[in-house]
Design an enzyme around this catalytic site. Structure first.
Site, PDB file in Angstrom:
ATOM      1  N   GLU A   1       6.845   4.457   2.792  1.00 36.85           N
ATOM      2  CA  GLU A   1       6.865   4.593   1.195  1.00 36.85           C
ATOM      3  C   GLU A   1       7.916   5.479   0.703  1.00 36.85           C
ATOM      4  O   GLU A   1       7.928   6.670   1.266  1.00 36.85           O
ATOM      5  CB  GLU A   1       5.356   4.982   1.003  1.00 36.85           C
ATOM      6  CG  GLU A   1       5.097   4.755  -0.350  1.00 36.85           C
ATOM      7  CD  GLU A   1       4.655   3.229  -0.575  1.00 36.85           C
ATOM      8  OE1 GLU A   1       4.746   2.405   0.227  1.00 36.85           O
ATOM      9  OE2 GLU A   1       4.131   3.076  -1.788  1.00 36.85           O
TER      10      GLU A   1
ATOM     11  N   ARG B   1      10.229  -3.676  -0.966  1.00 38.64           N
ATOM     12  CA  ARG B   1       9.306  -4.776  -0.610  1.00 38.64           C
ATOM     13  C   ARG B   1       9.357  -5.811  -1.642  1.00 38.64           C
ATOM     14  O   ARG B   1       9.253  -6.953  -1.638  1.00 38.64           O
ATOM     15  CB  ARG B   1       8.064  -3.993  -0.558  1.00 38.64           C
ATOM     16  CG  ARG B   1       6.956  -5.161  -0.611  1.00 38.64           C
ATOM     17  CD  ARG B   1       5.597  -4.720  -0.274  1.00 38.64           C
ATOM     18  NE  ARG B   1       4.301  -5.670  -0.136  1.00 38.64           N
ATOM     19  CZ  ARG B   1       3.620  -6.019  -1.116  1.00 38.64           C
ATOM     20  NH1 ARG B   1       3.875  -5.475  -2.455  1.00 38.64           N
ATOM     21  NH2 ARG B   1       2.836  -6.926  -1.029  1.00 38.64           N
TER      22      ARG B   1
ATOM     23  N   SER C   1      -0.052  -7.301   1.126  1.00 42.86           N
ATOM     24  CA  SER C   1      -0.534  -5.948   0.585  1.00 42.86           C
ATOM     25  C   SER C   1      -1.925  -5.514   1.214  1.00 42.86           C
ATOM     26  O   SER C   1      -2.183  -6.164   2.203  1.00 42.86           O
ATOM     27  CB  SER C   1      -0.935  -6.287  -0.880  1.00 42.86           C
ATOM     28  OG  SER C   1      -1.186  -4.946  -1.604  1.00 42.86           O
TER      29      SER C   1
ATOM     30  N   LYS D   1      -9.357   3.938  -2.924  1.00 36.84           N
ATOM     31  CA  LYS D   1      -8.609   4.481  -3.960  1.00 36.84           C
ATOM     32  C   LYS D   1      -9.695   5.495  -4.279  1.00 36.84           C
ATOM     33  O   LYS D   1     -10.797   5.077  -4.634  1.00 36.84           O
ATOM     34  CB  LYS D   1      -8.440   3.341  -4.754  1.00 36.84           C
ATOM     35  CG  LYS D   1      -7.171   2.211  -4.659  1.00 36.84           C
ATOM     36  CD  LYS D   1      -6.013   2.748  -5.119  1.00 36.84           C
ATOM     37  CE  LYS D   1      -4.977   1.811  -4.693  1.00 36.84           C
ATOM     38  NZ  LYS D   1      -4.573   0.829  -5.783  1.00 36.84           N
TER      39      LYS D   1
ATOM     40  N   LYS E   1      -7.070   2.110   8.999  1.00 39.95           N
ATOM     41  CA  LYS E   1      -6.309   0.802   9.863  1.00 39.95           C
ATOM     42  C   LYS E   1      -7.080   1.073  11.306  1.00 39.95           C
ATOM     43  O   LYS E   1      -7.675   2.039  11.849  1.00 39.95           O
ATOM     44  CB  LYS E   1      -4.852   1.220  10.234  1.00 39.95           C
ATOM     45  CG  LYS E   1      -4.045   1.254   8.902  1.00 39.95           C
ATOM     46  CD  LYS E   1      -2.667   1.420   9.290  1.00 39.95           C
ATOM     47  CE  LYS E   1      -1.845   1.520   8.220  1.00 39.95           C
ATOM     48  NZ  LYS E   1      -0.423   2.149   8.174  1.00 39.95           N
TER      49      LYS E   1
ATOM     50  N   LYS F   1      -2.250   7.304   1.545  1.00 43.81           N
ATOM     51  CA  LYS F   1      -1.657   6.074   0.698  1.00 43.81           C
ATOM     52  C   LYS F   1      -0.809   6.946  -0.298  1.00 43.81           C
ATOM     53  O   LYS F   1      -1.341   7.315  -1.293  1.00 43.81           O
ATOM     54  CB  LYS F   1      -2.553   5.307   0.256  1.00 43.81           C
ATOM     55  CG  LYS F   1      -2.091   4.054  -0.598  1.00 43.81           C
ATOM     56  CD  LYS F   1      -3.140   3.069  -0.770  1.00 43.81           C
ATOM     57  CE  LYS F   1      -2.555   1.912  -1.463  1.00 43.81           C
ATOM     58  NZ  LYS F   1      -1.454   1.491  -1.850  1.00 43.81           N
TER      59      LYS F   1
ATOM     60  N   CYS G   1      13.152  13.474 -39.741  1.00 44.30           N
ATOM     61  CA  CYS G   1      14.381  13.344 -40.832  1.00 44.30           C
ATOM     62  C   CYS G   1      13.725  12.969 -42.106  1.00 44.30           C
ATOM     63  O   CYS G   1      14.449  12.670 -43.222  1.00 44.30           O
ATOM     64  CB  CYS G   1      15.279  12.164 -40.398  1.00 44.30           C
ATOM     65  SG  CYS G   1      14.482  10.503 -40.168  1.00 44.30           S
TER      66      CYS G   1
HETATM   67  S1  IVH Z   1       0.178  -0.210   5.601  1.00 43.61           S
HETATM   68  C1  IVH Z   1      -0.030  -5.055   4.968  1.00 43.61           C
HETATM   69  N1  IVH Z   1       0.123   2.449   5.249  1.00 43.61           N
HETATM   70  O1  IVH Z   1       0.247   0.447   0.120  1.00 43.61           O
HETATM   71  C2  IVH Z   1       0.581  -3.953   4.378  1.00 43.61           C
HETATM   72  N2  IVH Z   1       0.687   1.112   3.361  1.00 43.61           N
HETATM   73  O2  IVH Z   1      -1.266  -1.787  -0.711  1.00 43.61           O
HETATM   74  C3  IVH Z   1       0.367  -2.645   5.309  1.00 43.61           C
HETATM   75  N3  IVH Z   1       1.227   2.320   1.394  1.00 43.61           N
HETATM   76  O3  IVH Z   1       2.493  -1.994   0.568  1.00 43.61           O
HETATM   77  C4  IVH Z   1       0.769  -1.429   4.733  1.00 43.61           C
HETATM   78  N4  IVH Z   1       0.759   4.472   2.227  1.00 43.61           N
HETATM   79  O4  IVH Z   1       3.479   0.045  -0.054  1.00 43.61           O
HETATM   80  C5  IVH Z   1       0.469   1.315   4.670  1.00 43.61           C
HETATM   81  N5  IVH Z   1      -0.135   4.622   5.083  1.00 43.61           N
HETATM   82  C6  IVH Z   1       0.187   3.536   4.285  1.00 43.61           C
HETATM   83  C7  IVH Z   1       0.539   3.318   3.264  1.00 43.61           C
HETATM   84  C8  IVH Z   1       0.920   2.103   2.495  1.00 43.61           C
HETATM   85  C9  IVH Z   1       1.257   3.647   1.241  1.00 43.61           C
HETATM   86  C10 IVH Z   1       1.608   1.332   0.487  1.00 43.61           C
HETATM   87  C11 IVH Z   1       2.616   0.399   0.826  1.00 43.61           C
HETATM   88  C12 IVH Z   1       1.862  -1.086   0.887  1.00 43.61           C
HETATM   89  C13 IVH Z   1       0.667  -0.597  -0.091  1.00 43.61           C
HETATM   90  C14 IVH Z   1      -0.604  -1.607   0.144  1.00 43.61           C
END
Ligand code: IVH
Length: 347
Positions: free
Chosen positions: A98, A55, A2, A240, A216, A34, A337
């Protein structure tokens, strides 16, 4: 795995400092959406979509291939010269993304559920998860799931050979896979923060729910050296956004009767704009909740929407209580009722 969640700029700076200390230079970062849905892994063998998996808990999920094939814009087969786009020329790849329900689709689904006397789904994530588990593929197709892809991996020990996440996203798009257009390249935490603010401004205009942004490290070769905790890699971070809140007034509390006979109090509110939609109702869950919040008809209240679509009353502004505010008694009889209402011990 995650992603680690952070909620403020200090945590973001701490993370980028850690990354920079680890690699000994200033990397570039990419910020993207996200989307709040269900993570899918899509396996293409020799260009054909053979398996789609959820997943699940990270170790085992469900095979949902037939349902995934109904996703709008997901190609069952990659374009003829797809391997040439990936320097490592893998024969099989796994694409991760996603799956989600757009807001118009989600609202339509809840409207149909209301007509059928079914309880409302609290948010598009639950709706997407439930949809992917549905056995009737035609019903899944009618729901209209969407997908946004963010990762591509070689299978069977082969590599994609892609150098950066930017290139990964470009390759996904060129292979005909759906990607989101919001992608911002940053040099450091200050620029990342500016992109997060830009995205927050766009948030209400999107046709789907996001629960934040993902940041990232762009250069994929740096990822392994950054390592991972037991739960999350250090090359990425989930930012978040705080729940959106607004202040309004409770006009009335009405009783909703579910199919099983459970009576739920619902606040009718003076309409207020929250997260791009006008809110006029909020669930109060039950009378314990009403007592805990000391909520009365006429009260000023703060309502919020987090990842949830159905807003909640967060707190009562007791200082602004009008003299004629009235308490909400628990019902003596069912409003539908007229059967005497009962409350079993402990429920
Ligand atoms: S990269 C190691 N990119 O968020 C996992 N995840 O909190 C790397 N998600 O399991 C995931 N948008 O279900 C990545 N642009 C995005 C994302 C994304 C939504 C979700 C995904 C992941 C979770 C992690």
């Amino acid at each position: 795995l995650s992603l680690e969640d952070v909620i403020d700029a200090d945590e973001l700076v701490a993370w980028s400092n850690r990354v920079e200390a680890e690699i000994g230079s200033d990397p570039q970062y990419l910020s993207e959406l996200k989307v709040d849905g269900v993570a899918l892994a899509l396996r293409y063998q020799d260009g054909e979509l053979t398996t789609a998996l959820t997943r699940g808990d990270g170790r085992s999920g469900d095979v949902v291939t037939a349902n995934a094939l109904t996703i709008v814009g997901l190609p069952p087969r990659l374009p003829p010269r797809w391997r040439e786009r990936l320097p490592g020329r893998p024969r099989s790849i796994e694409v991760r993304g996603e799956a989600y329900l757009s807001l118009p689709r989600f609202r339509e689904l809840n409207r149909l559920r209301e007509e059928a006397g079914l309880p409302q789904l609290a948010n598009p994530r639950n709706a997407a998860a439930g949809t992917l588990k549905t056995l009737d593929t035609a019903a899944v197709a009618a729901r209209g799931l969407s997908l946004f892809c963010y990762q591509i991996l070689g299978l069977d020990g082969e590599e994609t050979g892609l150098a950066t996440h930017r290139d990964e996203m470009a390759a996904l798009g060129e292979l005909g896979l759906p990607v989101n257009g919001f992608l911002r390249l940053a040099e450091g935490a200050a620029q990342i923060a500016a992109h997060l603010a830009e995205l927050e401004g766009l948030r209400d205009g999107l046709d789907h729910v996001i629960d934040g942004a993902v940041i990232k490290v762009d250069e994929l070769a740096l990822h392994p050296s950054l390592g991972a905790t037991a739960k999350a890699p250090r090359w990425g971070l989930a930012f978040k956004y705080a729940a959106q809140e607004a202040t309004t007034r409770v006009r009335d509390v009405v009783l909703q009767v579910g199919r099983t006979g459970v009576i739920t109090p619902v606040a009718e509110l003076e309409p207020v704009l929250l997260g791009g939609t006008t809110v006029q109702r909020a669930t109060l869950h039950n009378w314990d909740e009403i007592a805990r919040k000391d909520l009365r008809v006429g009260d000023a209240v703060v309502v919020a929407k987090g990842g949830e679509i159905i807003p909640k009353v967060v707190r009562v502004l007791v200082g602004e209580r009008p003299a004629d505010a009235r308490a909400v008694p628990s019902p003596q009889r069912c409003p539908v009722c007229a059967t005497p209402a009962v409350r079993p011990e402990g429920e």
